[in-house]
Scaffold this motif. Structure first.
Motif, PDB file in Angstrom:
ATOM      1  N   GLY A 111       0.824  -1.200   0.000  1.00 41.28           N
ATOM      2  CA  GLY A 111       0.000   0.000   0.000  1.00 41.28           C
ATOM      3  C   GLY A 111       0.859   1.250   0.000  1.00 41.28           C
ATOM      4  O   GLY A 111       1.915   1.283   0.648  1.00 41.28           O
ATOM      5  N   VAL A 112       0.409   2.271  -0.728  1.00 41.46           N
ATOM      6  CA  VAL A 112       1.070   3.580  -0.772  1.00 41.46           C
ATOM      7  C   VAL A 112      -0.028   4.642  -0.705  1.00 41.46           C
ATOM      8  O   VAL A 112      -0.871   4.722  -1.591  1.00 41.46           O
ATOM      9  CB  VAL A 112       1.896   3.761  -2.060  1.00 41.46           C
ATOM     10  CG1 VAL A 112       2.429   5.191  -2.142  1.00 41.46           C
ATOM     11  CG2 VAL A 112       3.056   2.766  -2.110  1.00 41.46           C
ATOM     12  N   TRP A 113       0.006   5.459   0.348  1.00 39.29           N
ATOM     13  CA  TRP A 113      -1.002   6.501   0.521  1.00 39.29           C
ATOM     14  C   TRP A 113      -0.306   7.849   0.565  1.00 39.29           C
ATOM     15  O   TRP A 113       0.446   8.158   1.499  1.00 39.29           O
ATOM     16  CB  TRP A 113      -1.785   6.277   1.815  1.00 39.29           C
ATOM     17  CG  TRP A 113      -2.521   4.972   1.851  1.00 39.29           C
ATOM     18  CD1 TRP A 113      -3.814   4.730   1.455  1.00 39.29           C
ATOM     19  CD2 TRP A 113      -2.009   3.708   2.319  1.00 39.29           C
ATOM     20  NE1 TRP A 113      -4.132   3.415   1.633  1.00 39.29           N
ATOM     21  CE2 TRP A 113      -3.051   2.756   2.170  1.00 39.29           C
ATOM     22  CE3 TRP A 113      -0.775   3.294   2.850  1.00 39.29           C
ATOM     23  CZ2 TRP A 113      -2.884   1.421   2.527  1.00 39.29           C
ATOM     24  CZ3 TRP A 113      -0.608   1.975   3.201  1.00 39.29           C
ATOM     25  CH2 TRP A 113      -1.665   1.045   3.046  1.00 39.29           C
ATOM     26  N   HIS A 114      -0.569   8.691  -0.435  1.00 38.71           N
ATOM     27  CA  HIS A 114       0.030  10.031  -0.465  1.00 38.71           C
ATOM     28  C   HIS A 114      -0.687  10.981   0.485  1.00 38.71           C
ATOM     29  O   HIS A 114      -0.106  11.981   0.915  1.00 38.71           O
ATOM     30  CB  HIS A 114      -0.017  10.592  -1.880  1.00 38.71           C
ATOM     31  CG  HIS A 114       0.766   9.786  -2.877  1.00 38.71           C
ATOM     32  ND1 HIS A 114       2.100   9.473  -2.711  1.00 38.71           N
ATOM     33  CD2 HIS A 114       0.397   9.218  -4.048  1.00 38.71           C
ATOM     34  CE1 HIS A 114       2.518   8.754  -3.732  1.00 38.71           C
ATOM     35  NE2 HIS A 114       1.501   8.583  -4.553  1.00 38.71           N
ATOM     36  N   LEU A 115      -1.952  10.704   0.791  1.00 37.95           N
ATOM     37  CA  LEU A 115      -2.736  11.453   1.779  1.00 37.95           C
ATOM     38  C   LEU A 115      -2.901  12.925   1.400  1.00 37.95           C
ATOM     39  O   LEU A 115      -2.965  13.795   2.282  1.00 37.95           O
ATOM     40  CB  LEU A 115      -2.112  11.325   3.179  1.00 37.95           C
ATOM     41  CG  LEU A 115      -1.953   9.893   3.711  1.00 37.95           C
ATOM     42  CD1 LEU A 115      -1.335   9.908   5.100  1.00 37.95           C
ATOM     43  CD2 LEU A 115      -3.300   9.175   3.742  1.00 37.95           C
TER      44      LEU A 115
END
Length: 395
Positions: free
Chosen positions: A58-62
């Motif tokens: 998972g990769v969340w830039h937010l």
């Protein structure tokens, strides 16, 4: 992947994530990434999921704009796993890279549905990482949970004293809860952006701050599987010891990233650009015109010679000029058992060539034309116009 793009005149900026297949050691000034821009007709060619390799769970830039205390906004996972999170009270704020999410230290979290068997249910190896900025130290014996999964693993910040905050970890290994409290040495200051990371390789848990190894703890085994959700801003929902501050760029990997990987991540994201250098801006070529040629006699005409030279002059420098680019054309009873040789005209550029035709006999005319499948091109790849402006022959 384009995270942000602002073409407002006077404040133009962009954040673009690029997957670089390989950077060789010692490749200073030999490995490059090129950015082309200011082409209004260019199509959107980004492939966000393709940027993040299969080891990213998972990769969340937010960076999403949300309503404070809302509970419906989505925080997208950029990987192909689609582990999107749901807002629960948090609100956007200025991040380390683009925007981030602020957590009030009371009940704000982002909930990511996960559970047993999901890509986030890593067991044999793992890496947790994020950029964080605390509003204040949590205080002695208190802590902020940053990210994690209940019954599995978490990354949290613990107060060693009222003014010293350290990186801590909690892993459930082979059914045993391993709380790594007060194992770190590096102080995390409030009000500053800090990159924090934990790795596990089946033997050791390691903690990193700003790409520097902070601690190593030996805990051989396997991380327990869990059917609980992954949480950003805590490791429980409802929150137990929630983060008070801002979180950006959260990532979970199913492998243990190396010290070099994490150091490179920090250096390429900390805003100093110490990991790379920038060349001067180059002017983009707008040359779409095919080069044209003139074919003229280089020797006296008429002639009884068995070998003649032609001058072939192009309108600009070209490449890939060889004998296969030309065909011999005769009329009358001329016999040309032709041997074609291409040579430099003796000048300093690549726009003029000498073409020699040998094996000529009898009466008639002899000339040369471009072959149908020529690959002569200019510096930007335009193929030569196969009809010469001038096309002289010998009698």
């Amino acid at each position: 992947e384009i995270e942000t793009w602002d073409d407002t005149q006077g404040s133009e900026s962009a954040t673009v994530w690029v997957r670089v297949q390989q950077i060789d050691a010692g490749s200073n000034q030999t490995d490059f990434i090129y950015l082309y821009y200011n082409n209004a007709s260019a199509t959107d060619g980004q492939n966000a999921a393709g940027v993040w390799d299969a080891n990213y769970a998972g990769v969340w830039h937010l960076g999403e704009d949300v309503v404070d205390e809302g509970t419906t906004a989505t925080h997208s996972d950029s990987t192909s796993n689609a582990n999107d999170g749901i807002q629960d009270g948090n609100v956007e704020d200025t991040g380390q890279i683009g925007d981030a999410q602020r957590f009030d230290g009371t009940d704000d979290v982002i909930n990511v549905s996960a559970g047993t068997g999901s890509s986030l249910d890593v067991t044999t190896a793992a890496t947790l990482e994020a950029w964080i900025k605390m509003d204040a130290d949590p205080g002695k014996g208190k802590w902020y949970d940053v990210i994690g999964t209940d019954g599995k693993m978490s990354l949290y910040l613990g107060g060693d004293s009222n003014s010293k905050t350290e990186l801590n970890a909690q892993f459930v290994i082979d059914g045993k809860n391993e709380d790594l409290w007060k194992v770190g040495n590096l102080d995390i200051d409030p009000g500053e952006w800090v990159h924090v990371a934990l790795t596990y390789d089946g033997t050791d848990v390691k903690g990193y701050i700003n790409g520097v190894l902070d601690f190593t703890e030996n805990l051989p085994g396997t991380i327990d599987s869990s059917n609980n959700d992954f949480v950003i801003g805590d490791w429980l929902n409802p929150a137990a010891d929630p983060m008070q501050g801002v979180i950006d760029e959260v990532r979970v990997s199913s492998v243990d990233r190396s010290l070099e990987w994490l150091e490179a991540s920090y250096l390429s994201q900390n805003g100093s650009f110490a990991f790379n250098t920038f060349s001067e801006e180059e002017s983009a070529s707008t040359d779409a015109a095919a080069p044209v040629a003139s074919i003229t006699r280089a020797d006296a005409n008429p002639t009884a010679a068995s070998s003649v030279d032609f001058n072939v002059s192009f309108s600009e420098n070209v490449a890939n000029v060889d004998a296969s680019d030309f065909t011999v054309v005769t009329t009358g009873s001329t016999i040309a058992n032709a041997t074609v040789v291409v040579g430099d005209a003796g000048d300093a550029d690549e726009s003029t060539y000498t073409v020699t035709v040998s094996g000529i006999s009898n009466d008639g005319t002899v000339g040369i034309d471009f072959a149908g499948a020529t690959d002569i091109t200019d510096s930007v790849g335009n193929i030569v116009n196969s009809t010469p402006l001038i096309d002289e022959v010998y009698n």
